[in-house]
Design a protein around this motif. Structure first.
Motif, PDB file in Angstrom:
ATOM      1  N   SER A   1       0.829  -1.215   0.000  1.00 51.53           N
ATOM      2  CA  SER A   1       0.000   0.000   0.000  1.00 51.53           C
ATOM      3  C   SER A   1       0.858   1.259   0.000  1.00 51.53           C
ATOM      4  CB  SER A   1      -0.864  -0.004   1.268  1.00 51.53           C
ATOM      5  OG  SER A   1      -1.574   1.192   1.389  1.00 51.53           O
ATOM      6  N   ASN A   2       0.288   2.306  -0.612  1.00 56.53           N
ATOM      7  CA  ASN A   2       0.900   3.642  -0.517  1.00 56.53           C
ATOM      8  C   ASN A   2       0.143   4.509   0.483  1.00 56.53           C
ATOM      9  OD1 ASN A   2       2.708   3.295  -2.783  1.00 56.53           O
ATOM     10  ND2 ASN A   2       0.891   3.434  -4.097  1.00 56.53           N
ATOM     11  N   SER A   3      -0.847   3.955   1.117  1.00 57.36           N
ATOM     12  CA  SER A   3      -1.750   4.778   1.922  1.00 57.36           C
ATOM     13  C   SER A   3      -1.134   5.137   3.277  1.00 57.36           C
ATOM     14  CB  SER A   3      -3.067   4.017   2.143  1.00 57.36           C
ATOM     15  OG  SER A   3      -3.770   4.575   3.224  1.00 57.36           O
TER      16      SER A   3
ATOM     17  N   ARG B   1      -2.706   6.361   5.761  1.00 62.69           N
ATOM     18  CA  ARG B   1      -3.622   5.911   6.827  1.00 62.69           C
ATOM     19  C   ARG B   1      -3.375   4.449   7.156  1.00 62.69           C
ATOM     20  NH1 ARG B   1      -4.868   9.602   3.358  1.00 62.69           N
ATOM     21  NH2 ARG B   1      -5.412   7.860   2.042  1.00 62.69           N
ATOM     22  N   ARG B   2      -3.268   3.621   6.125  1.00 61.78           N
ATOM     23  CA  ARG B   2      -3.044   2.188   6.393  1.00 61.78           C
ATOM     24  C   ARG B   2      -1.719   1.988   7.120  1.00 61.78           C
ATOM     25  NH1 ARG B   2      -5.670   1.202   0.910  1.00 61.78           N
ATOM     26  NH2 ARG B   2      -7.812   1.040   1.619  1.00 61.78           N
TER      27      ARG B   2
ATOM     28  N   GLU C   1      -6.946   0.758 -11.110  1.00 63.07           N
ATOM     29  CA  GLU C   1      -8.107   0.675 -10.205  1.00 63.07           C
ATOM     30  C   GLU C   1      -9.424   0.955 -10.922  1.00 63.07           C
ATOM     31  OE1 GLU C   1      -7.757   2.146  -6.253  1.00 63.07           O
ATOM     32  OE2 GLU C   1      -5.610   1.762  -6.138  1.00 63.07           O
TER      33      GLU C   1
ATOM     34  N   LYS D   1      -3.825  -5.931  -5.453  1.00 63.43           N
ATOM     35  CA  LYS D   1      -2.756  -5.259  -4.696  1.00 63.43           C
ATOM     36  C   LYS D   1      -1.931  -6.285  -3.916  1.00 63.43           C
ATOM     37  CE  LYS D   1      -5.438  -1.003  -3.920  1.00 63.43           C
ATOM     38  NZ  LYS D   1      -6.031  -0.117  -2.894  1.00 63.43           N
TER      39      LYS D   1
ATOM     40  N   THR E   1     -10.542   0.387  -0.411  1.00 66.34           N
ATOM     41  CA  THR E   1     -11.735   1.009   0.188  1.00 66.34           C
ATOM     42  C   THR E   1     -12.486   1.791  -0.878  1.00 66.34           C
ATOM     43  OG1 THR E   1     -10.599   1.219   2.310  1.00 66.34           O
ATOM     44  CG2 THR E   1     -12.537   2.609   1.983  1.00 66.34           C
TER      45      THR E   1
ATOM     46  N   LYS F   1     -11.537   7.789  -5.560  1.00 68.61           N
ATOM     47  CA  LYS F   1     -10.962   9.084  -5.162  1.00 68.61           C
ATOM     48  C   LYS F   1     -11.333  10.130  -6.203  1.00 68.61           C
ATOM     49  CE  LYS F   1      -7.147   6.541  -3.597  1.00 68.61           C
ATOM     50  NZ  LYS F   1      -5.959   6.020  -4.185  1.00 68.61           N
TER      51      LYS F   1
ATOM     52  N   ALA G   1     -11.353   7.901  -0.803  1.00 74.58           N
ATOM     53  CA  ALA G   1     -12.541   7.401  -1.500  1.00 74.58           C
ATOM     54  C   ALA G   1     -13.744   8.253  -1.096  1.00 74.58           C
ATOM     55  CB  ALA G   1     -12.775   5.944  -1.130  1.00 74.58           C
TER      56      ALA G   1
ATOM     57  N   ILE H   1     -13.686  10.282   7.268  1.00 76.62           N
ATOM     58  CA  ILE H   1     -14.594  10.276   8.433  1.00 76.62           C
ATOM     59  C   ILE H   1     -13.860  10.774   9.674  1.00 76.62           C
ATOM     60  CG2 ILE H   1     -14.155   7.882   9.175  1.00 76.62           C
ATOM     61  CD1 ILE H   1     -17.252   7.652   9.577  1.00 76.62           C
ATOM     62  N   GLN H   2     -12.531  10.572   9.659  1.00 81.41           N
ATOM     63  CA  GLN H   2     -11.717  10.920  10.828  1.00 81.41           C
ATOM     64  C   GLN H   2     -11.324  12.401  10.855  1.00 81.41           C
ATOM     65  OE1 GLN H   2     -10.827   9.056   8.188  1.00 81.41           O
ATOM     66  NE2 GLN H   2      -8.649   9.152   7.701  1.00 81.41           N
TER      67      GLN H   2
ATOM     68  N   VAL I   1     -13.665   2.138   7.593  1.00 80.65           N
ATOM     69  CA  VAL I   1     -13.919   3.359   6.813  1.00 80.65           C
ATOM     70  C   VAL I   1     -12.607   4.124   6.626  1.00 80.65           C
ATOM     71  CG1 VAL I   1     -15.273   5.490   6.675  1.00 80.65           C
ATOM     72  CG2 VAL I   1     -16.302   3.434   7.639  1.00 80.65           C
TER      73      VAL I   1
HETATM   74  C1  LIG Z   1     -14.070   6.960   3.137  1.00 82.68           C
HETATM   75  C2  LIG Z   1     -12.679   7.187   3.663  1.00 82.68           C
HETATM   76  C3  LIG Z   1     -11.552   6.804   2.946  1.00 82.68           C
HETATM   77  N1  LIG Z   1     -10.301   7.016   3.429  1.00 82.68           N
HETATM   78  C4  LIG Z   1      -9.110   6.625   2.652  1.00 82.68           C
HETATM   79  C5  LIG Z   1      -8.592   5.218   2.956  1.00 82.68           C
HETATM   80  C6  LIG Z   1      -7.792   4.890   1.715  1.00 82.68           C
HETATM   81  O1  LIG Z   1      -6.446   5.323   1.904  1.00 82.68           O
HETATM   82  C7  LIG Z   1      -8.444   5.727   0.630  1.00 82.68           C
HETATM   83  C8  LIG Z   1      -9.155   4.847  -0.368  1.00 82.68           C
HETATM   84  O2  LIG Z   1      -8.301   4.551  -1.416  1.00 82.68           O
HETATM   85  P1  LIG Z   1      -7.689   3.116  -1.725  1.00 82.68           P
HETATM   86  O3  LIG Z   1      -7.602   3.009  -3.207  1.00 82.68           O
HETATM   87  O4  LIG Z   1      -8.392   2.054  -0.963  1.00 82.68           O
HETATM   88  O5  LIG Z   1      -6.235   3.195  -1.095  1.00 82.68           O
HETATM   89  P2  LIG Z   1      -5.018   4.137  -1.433  1.00 82.68           P
HETATM   90  O6  LIG Z   1      -4.912   4.398  -2.914  1.00 82.68           O
HETATM   91  O7  LIG Z   1      -5.070   5.334  -0.525  1.00 82.68           O
HETATM   92  O8  LIG Z   1      -3.796   3.264  -0.976  1.00 82.68           O
HETATM   93  P3  LIG Z   1      -3.291   1.837  -1.563  1.00 82.68           P
HETATM   94  O9  LIG Z   1      -4.149   1.469  -2.736  1.00 82.68           O
HETATM   95  O10 LIG Z   1      -1.871   2.067  -1.964  1.00 82.68           O
HETATM   96  O11 LIG Z   1      -3.423   0.909  -0.398  1.00 82.68           O
HETATM   97  O12 LIG Z   1      -9.393   6.576   1.252  1.00 82.68           O
HETATM   98  C9  LIG Z   1     -10.120   7.615   4.672  1.00 82.68           C
HETATM   99  O13 LIG Z   1      -8.981   7.815   5.114  1.00 82.68           O
HETATM  100  N2  LIG Z   1     -11.222   7.975   5.410  1.00 82.68           N
HETATM  101  C10 LIG Z   1     -12.496   7.811   4.970  1.00 82.68           C
HETATM  102  O14 LIG Z   1     -13.473   8.181   5.673  1.00 82.68           O
END
Ligand SMILES: Cc1cn([C@H]2C[C@H](O)[C@@H](COP(=O)(O)OP(=O)(O)OP(=O)(O)O)O2)c(=O)[nH]c1=O
Length: 222
Positions: free
Chosen positions: A10-12, A14-15, A35, A54, A73, A84, A151, A156-157, A174
């Motif tokens: 993941s690049n996220s 948050r994750r 995606e 992924k 997500t 997104k 997304a 939400i946070q 979420v």
């Molecule tokens: C709805 C919602 C989404 N999100 C974030 C979580 C995910 O990082 C992102 C959804 O996009 P994803 O495509 O799931 O994830 P990503 O592209 O950020 O990371 P990767 O694919 O590399 O794992 O939206 C929040 O942080 N809070 C929220 O309330």
């Protein structure tokens, strides 16, 4: 504490942050896949396919037995997938369409062990009711930059925008990483030592989760 070695595909941020709450040894590896949705695919099929894709991205330096975790997500409004936002205009349209209504957030998880063919999958569906925010609030939130990598165009946070008025499901899902669902998925792996991710999650989110116990006994909830 578990001694397994983990990869977060993941690049996220948050994750990454949520996994770091667990105190585990892990590394992140990019999981760049296409995606876009396929024709005829429903939201659940879509999110599961992306998490699987992924998880299956090759990590050159991963060693046999190491555990790879991936997730995807999406926000679903009346069966339409909101990923997104592509730009600020798109973010405005998404946030406007979500205001004063209930939508679903689906996170799919995929977990595998390097060198083994099986991929364990889980999905987590939550209902989120948004408050009736004004256009001016949407515009200010977009100016903050927060919506663009989320997304549905929201977090939400986000304490300032605080978009949700009601919620049923898994808050961590979420945010992108349902930790109880992750724990119950990892427990299917032969050499995983159980951990209490539910306790850590609730502490970090400062949230008394009403569904933890039901998730951990395997109910299809959250
Ligand atoms: C709805 C919602 C989404 N999100 C974030 C979580 C995910 O990082 C992102 C959804 O996009 P994803 O495509 O799931 O994830 P990503 O592209 O950020 O990371 P990767 O694919 O590399 O794992 O939206 C929040 O942080 N809070 C929220 O309330």
């Amino acid at each position: 504490m578990t001694t397994a070695k983990f990869w977060l595909a993941s690049n996220s941020p948050r994750r990454r942050e949520m996994l770091s709450w667990l105190g585990w040894s892990f590394q992140s590896a990019p999981a760049n896949i296409d995606e876009s949705a396929l024709g005829g695919e429903n939201p659940l099929e879509h999110v599961k396919r992306l998490a699987l894709g992924k998880c299956q991205v090759k990590i050159d330096t991963a060693q046999p037995g190491e555990i790879v975790i991936a997730a995807d997500t999406i926000v679903v409004l009346e069966n339409a997938i909101l990923g997104k936002p592509v730009d600020e205009k798109d973010a405005f349209v998404m946030l406007k369409s979500l205001g004063d209504r209930t939508h679903q957030v689906i996170t799919a998880l995929a977990v595998r062990q390097v060198g083994l063919p099986d991929v364990q999958q889980e999905t987590c569906i939550s209902n989120v009711r948004m408050r009736n925010y004004s256009d001016a609030e949407i515009e200010a939130y977009i100016r903050s930059g927060d919506p663009m990598d989320k997304a549905g165009g929201y977090a939400i946070q986000n304490a300032q925008f605080h978009p949700a008025v009601n919620f049923a499901g898994c808050f961590a899902s979420v945010m992108g990483m349902p930790l109880c669902h992750l724990e119950r998925t990892l427990r299917r792996l032969a050499d995983y030592q159980p951990a209490d991710l539910a306790v850590i999650c609730q502490k970090k989110l400062n949230y008394a989760c009403p569904i933890t116990r039901r998730v951990m006994i395997g109910e299809n909830i959250g």
